[in-house]
Design a protein around this motif. Structure first.
Motif, PDB file in Angstrom:
ATOM      1  N   PHE A  73       3.414   5.839 -11.164  1.00 10.06           N
ATOM      2  CA  PHE A  73       3.166   6.868 -10.156  1.00 10.06           C
ATOM      3  C   PHE A  73       1.779   6.717  -9.543  1.00 10.06           C
ATOM      4  CE2 PHE A  73       1.942   9.003 -14.145  1.00 10.06           C
ATOM      5  CZ  PHE A  73       0.670   9.470 -13.835  1.00 10.06           C
ATOM      6  N   ILE A  74       1.683   7.212  -8.320  1.00 10.24           N
ATOM      7  CA  ILE A  74       0.444   7.190  -7.543  1.00 10.24           C
ATOM      8  C   ILE A  74       0.059   8.629  -7.260  1.00 10.24           C
ATOM      9  CG2 ILE A  74      -0.662   6.380  -5.428  1.00 10.24           C
ATOM     10  CD1 ILE A  74       1.712   4.344  -5.231  1.00 10.24           C
ATOM     11  N   GLU A  75      -1.215   8.944  -7.463  1.00 11.89           N
ATOM     12  CA  GLU A  75      -1.709  10.290  -7.159  1.00 11.89           C
ATOM     13  C   GLU A  75      -2.841  10.224  -6.145  1.00 11.89           C
ATOM     14  OE1 GLU A  75      -0.785  12.732 -11.310  1.00 11.89           O
ATOM     15  OE2 GLU A  75      -2.859  12.312 -10.718  1.00 11.89           O
ATOM     16  N   LEU A 174      -5.159  -1.662  -3.455  1.00  8.93           N
ATOM     17  CA  LEU A 174      -5.338  -0.398  -2.749  1.00  8.93           C
ATOM     18  C   LEU A 174      -4.496  -0.355  -1.478  1.00  8.93           C
ATOM     19  CD1 LEU A 174      -6.723   2.315  -2.610  1.00  8.93           C
ATOM     20  CD2 LEU A 174      -8.683   1.215  -1.522  1.00  8.93           C
ATOM     21  N   ALA A 175      -4.403  -1.473  -0.765  1.00  7.33           N
ATOM     22  CA  ALA A 175      -3.567  -1.516   0.435  1.00  7.33           C
ATOM     23  C   ALA A 175      -2.105  -1.234   0.086  1.00  7.33           C
ATOM     24  CB  ALA A 175      -3.699  -2.866   1.124  1.00  7.33           C
ATOM     25  N   HIS A 176      -1.645  -1.757  -1.043  1.00  9.81           N
ATOM     26  CA  HIS A 176      -0.267  -1.511  -1.472  1.00  9.81           C
ATOM     27  C   HIS A 176      -0.073  -0.038  -1.817  1.00  9.81           C
ATOM     28  CE1 HIS A 176       3.655  -2.105  -3.250  1.00  9.81           C
ATOM     29  NE2 HIS A 176       3.221  -1.629  -4.411  1.00  9.81           N
ATOM     30  N   ALA A 179       0.161   1.914   1.363  1.00  2.57           N
ATOM     31  CA  ALA A 179       1.436   1.668   2.032  1.00  2.57           C
ATOM     32  C   ALA A 179       2.566   2.435   1.344  1.00  2.57           C
ATOM     33  CB  ALA A 179       1.743   0.175   2.052  1.00  2.57           C
ATOM     34  N   CYS A 180       2.561   2.455   0.015  1.00  2.00           N
ATOM     35  CA  CYS A 180       3.581   3.201  -0.733  1.00  2.00           C
ATOM     36  C   CYS A 180       3.508   4.683  -0.396  1.00  2.00           C
ATOM     37  CB  CYS A 180       3.391   2.998  -2.233  1.00  2.00           C
ATOM     38  SG  CYS A 180       3.849   1.361  -2.828  1.00  2.00           S
ATOM     39  N   ALA A 196      11.076  -2.753  -6.161  1.00  2.00           N
ATOM     40  CA  ALA A 196      10.143  -3.732  -5.616  1.00  2.00           C
ATOM     41  C   ALA A 196       8.745  -3.148  -5.503  1.00  2.00           C
ATOM     42  CB  ALA A 196      10.631  -4.215  -4.252  1.00  2.00           C
ATOM     43  N   ALA A 197       8.633  -1.896  -5.023  1.00  2.00           N
ATOM     44  CA  ALA A 197       7.321  -1.252  -4.892  1.00  2.00           C
ATOM     45  C   ALA A 197       6.680  -1.060  -6.254  1.00  2.00           C
ATOM     46  CB  ALA A 197       7.471   0.087  -4.181  1.00  2.00           C
ATOM     47  N   ARG A 198       7.493  -0.679  -7.224  1.00  2.00           N
ATOM     48  CA  ARG A 198       6.985  -0.491  -8.587  1.00  2.00           C
ATOM     49  C   ARG A 198       6.488  -1.799  -9.178  1.00  2.00           C
ATOM     50  NH1 ARG A 198       7.971  -2.669 -13.817  1.00  2.00           N
ATOM     51  NH2 ARG A 198       7.638  -1.034 -15.385  1.00  2.00           N
TER      52      ARG A 198
END
Length: 328
Positions: A73-75, A174-176, A179-180, A196-198
Motif C-alpha cells: 500500500f501507498i499512503e 517515487l515516480a512509480h 503514477a499509481c 503489475a503495479a504491486r
C-alpha cells in the motif's frame, strides 16, 4: 470520513481517507484523536498508539490517504506535530518494510539500535519489526510505501537506512508511486494491472535498497576508492564534477561527499590535484606551451595554472622546464 469503493481489500478504488482536526489545548486531545481515527477508518486502517505534544498551539490536523495493491500500500500523509509508536510491540504494521519520502517538515524514528531524522528531500527505509518511537514535526508531508517484510531483501547492516531522494533509484520508485496514486484516483484497475503495479513497486524498492546500502559509513572507503578510480579514467572530461561522479556511481551527491569526509581531500580537490600532477608530467614530456597544457587539464587559464603549480611545487612551470633542461 472514509471513502471506499468495491469490496476487495486489494482494490485500488478502496481509498480510506482520514481527516482529523483536534485542538492542541483540549484536555482530552489524545482521546479525541484516537476516537476520530477509529470512527473514520475503522478496521481498514488500524490506529497506532498516538498522542499529541502538550506544548502545541492551535489545531492539530491530519490527512491520510491510502491506496492498496493487494499486500502493498501507498499512503499520502500530512500531519502536524505528533508522537507515537509502531512495530511488533504495538501491533501496528508489524513485519513490514516501510519507505518514507519526506517533502515537508520533519520525521524522526528511534529504536534501541538507531535513530534517524528525515527532512525535505530525504528518505528513510526501515524494518518495522522491533519497536519504533516516532515524532512528526508540524506541517510534515510524506509519501510512504509499505509491504510485507518477506517480499523484500532488506540489507543486513541495520534496521533503517537513510538517504537522498535525488538518486536515480529513488526518483524512479517515487515516480512509480505517484503514477499509481494518480491512476488509482480514477477507475479501479483490473486484477492483472494491480498485480503489475504491486510487483513493480516491490522491484523498484529492492533496487533502491540495493543502491542505498552504499550510504552505510562502513562502505565509504570502498566508495571513495571507486570515485578516485572513476576520476582517474575521466580526468580530461570537462564536465567532471560531483554530480557526474555521483551519477556514474549510482549514489547521491550527499553520499559521495560523506564518503570523502574522512579523506585528506574533498572529491573536487582530488580532481584538481590529479590534473595538476598530469599537467606537470606533460610539461616534462612534451613541447606543448604552458597555455596548451593548462587548457588540456581544464584550468581556467594559464595564469591560474601557473599559480596552482607554484603553490603545489614551489616553482613555476617555466622554471620546472628550465631546471629539467639543465639537468638533461
Amino acid at each position: 470520513m472514509v471513502r471506499s469503493g468495491g469490496t476487495d481489500s486489494g482494490d485500488t478504488a478502496q481509498r480510506p481517507l482520514v481527516e482529523i482536526t483536534v485542538p492542541y489545548a483540549h484536555e482530552r486531545r489524545n482521546e479525541l484523536l484516537i476516537s476520530q481515527w477509529r470512527r473514520q477508518a475503522g478496521s481498514l486502517l488500524p490506529t497506532p498508539p498516538l498522542r499529541l505534544p502538550p506544548h502545541g498551539t492551535g489545531d492539530y490536523r491530519l490527512r491520510l490517504q491510502r491506496l492498496s495493491f493487494h499486500d502493498v500500500f501507498i499512503e499520502n500523509q500530512y500531519s502536524d506535530a505528533l508522537l507515537g509508536s509502531t512495530g511488533t510491540a504495538h501491533g501496528h504494521l508489524a513485519d513490514h518494510v516501510i519507505a518514507h519520502f519526506n517533502f515537508a517538515g520533519r520525521m524522526t524514528y528511534a529504536s534501541e539500535r538507531a535513530t534517524v531524522t528525515t527532512r525535505p528531500g530525504e528518505l528513510c527505509t526501515r524494518r518495522n519489526g522491533a519497536a519504533w518511537k516516532f515524532e512528526v514535526g508540524r506541517g510534515t508531508h510524506a509519501v510512504t510505501l509499505a509491504l510485507p517484510a518477506g517480499t523484500i531483501r532488506f540489507p543486513s547492516n541495520g534496521p533503517i537506512l537513510a538517504g537522498e531522494q535525488d538518486t536515480a533509484a529513488a526518483r524512479l520508485l517515487l515516480a512509480h508511486l505517484r503514477a499509481c496514486t494518480e491512476v488509482g484516483e480514477g477507475a479501479p484497475l483490473g486484477n492483472a494491472a494491480r498485480n503489475a503495479a504491486r510487483n513493480a513497486a516491490v522491484e523498484l524498492l529492492q533496487g533502491m535498497l540495493d543502491d542505498q546500502v552504499i550510504d552505510d559509513p562502513h562502505l565509504f572507503p570502498t566508495l571513495a576508492k571507486a570515485a578516485r578510480d572513476l576520476v582517474e579514467s575521466r580526468l580530461t572530461d570537462p564536465d567532471l564534477d560531483p554530480r557526474a561522479i555521483a551519477d556514474a556511481l549510482h549514489v547521491s551527491v550527499r553520499t559521495l561527499h560523506r564518503a570523502f569526509a574522512d579523506q585528506q581531500t574533498s572529491i573536487m580537490e582530488h580532481v584538481r590535484q590529479r590534473r595538476l600532477e598530469r599537467a606537470r608530467a606533460d610539461l616534462l614530456s612534451t613541447t606543448w606551451t604552458v597555455a596548451e597544457v593548462a587548457a588540456r587539464w581544464h584550468f581556467h587559464d594559464s595564469s591560474h595554472f601557473i599559480r596552482a603549480h607554484k603553490r603545489r611545487y614551489g616553482e613555476t612551470p617555466t622554471a620546472l622546464r628550465r631546471r629539467a633542461r639543465a639537468s638533461a
